[in-house]
Design an enzyme around this catalytic site. Structure first.
Site, PDB file in Angstrom:
ATOM      1  CD  GLU A  51      -2.659   1.629   2.510  1.00 40.95           C
ATOM      2  OE1 GLU A  51      -3.588   2.512   2.452  1.00 40.95           O
ATOM      3  OE2 GLU A  51      -2.403   0.983   3.290  1.00 40.95           O
ATOM      4  CG  ASP A 125      -1.850  15.673  -3.457  1.00 41.73           C
ATOM      5  OD1 ASP A 125      -2.507  16.188  -4.247  1.00 41.73           O
ATOM      6  OD2 ASP A 125      -1.601  16.420  -2.151  1.00 41.73           O
ATOM      7  CE  LYS A 129      -1.633  25.565  -9.554  1.00 39.53           C
ATOM      8  NZ  LYS A 129      -1.068  26.670  -8.486  1.00 39.53           N
ATOM      9  CE1 TYR A 201      -5.432  12.341   5.779  1.00 39.30           C
ATOM     10  CE2 TYR A 201      -4.745  10.184   5.323  1.00 39.30           C
ATOM     11  CZ  TYR A 201      -4.439  11.724   5.866  1.00 39.30           C
ATOM     12  OH  TYR A 201      -3.272  12.027   6.510  1.00 39.30           O
ATOM     13  CD  GLU A 202     -13.127   4.844   1.586  1.00 35.48           C
ATOM     14  OE1 GLU A 202     -13.947   4.433   1.005  1.00 35.48           O
ATOM     15  OE2 GLU A 202     -12.052   4.297   1.743  1.00 35.48           O
TER      16      GLU A 202
END
Length: 246
Positions: A51, A125, A129, A201-202
């Site tokens: 992971e 992430d 950019k 985060y999910e």
């Protein structure tokens, strides 16, 4: 640096299932477990699954619970985050979990050709950019091709429509074999117990009402990789700095 973070670093230094190697060490000598993770680190002959960007490590730990005959390694540079999953694995006495603290750009220094069966990318992430920093960009995919078995599997879970669409285009451009994909995992037929595992985060993104995307595909090891030439609308709901705030 706060006392709590210092304590976590001190704990991590004592965990036998956590590997922390400086880049200077890697430059002077070959990593001791390269090509030998299953035999020398885990003490078995089971397949290895990574992971990447594991954060707090909860997905790595949950996967290990679901698949005791597979060796799982969570990789991240943030040791204080990784401490949570590493501590859980220690307390649960899980023998098929390891953690490696390093930058993902360095993974080819740690794993031999064909040593890895599958790779999970959980909520990376999207780097809207900076193409070369996306974990499904050609430079990263090339690294994965060097360490995974032929037709090895990549799993992507993401809240980011930008990351999902970019990865989907990358897969199509390079003719990788799609296994499963959906733009709304929790309202799809492919949802299962493993895909229902939720990271820290999910849960944040779900609480904000965002749909979760999932894409799995098989890597080929043939032609040179090509970046997709596509325009993708950027995610409107957060800054490029991946802020969780509105």
């Amino acid at each position: 640096m706060g006392k709590n973070k210092l304590k976590k670093f001190a704990d991590m230094a004592t965990y036998e299932h956590v590997v922390q190697v400086s880049f200077r060490q890697l430059q002077s000598e070959e990593f001791q477990f390269k090509g030998k993770w299953s035999r020398d680190f885990f003490g078995n002959d089971h397949p290895v699954v990574l992971e990447l960007g594991c954060g707090k490590g909860e997905y790595t730990v949950k996967l290990a619970q679901h698949f005791p005959e597979v060796n799982f390694i969570g990789i991240d540079i943030k040791g204080s985050r990784m401490w949570k999953g590493a501590t859980q694995a220690k307390e649960m006495n899980l023998k098929n979990v390891g953690f490696l603290r390093t930058n993902i750009e360095n993974i080819r220094l740690f794993f031999a050709e064909g040593e890895v069966a599958e790779i999970w990318l959980t909520f990376p992430d999207p780097q809207m950019k900076k193409t070369r920093k996306r974990l499904t960009a050609t430079n990263f995919i090339e690294s994965y091709r060097r360490i995974v078995v032929p037709n090895g599997i990549i799993h992507l879970k993401s809240d980011s429509n930008f990351m999902y669409k970019y990865s989907e285009a990358m897969v199509a451009e390079n003719q990788f074999g799609v296994i499963q994909k959906t733009e709304d995992l929790y309202h799809s037929e492919i949802l299962n117990e493993v895909l229902s595992i939720q990271t820290f985060y999910e849960k944040q993104w779900l609480d904000r009402g965002l749909s979760i995307k999932y894409l799995s595909f098989r890597l080929n090891h043939g032609e040179p990789l090509r970046e997709p030439d596509v325009e993708i609308e950027k995610d409107p709901y957060r800054s490029f700095g991946r802020s969780a705030k509105e």
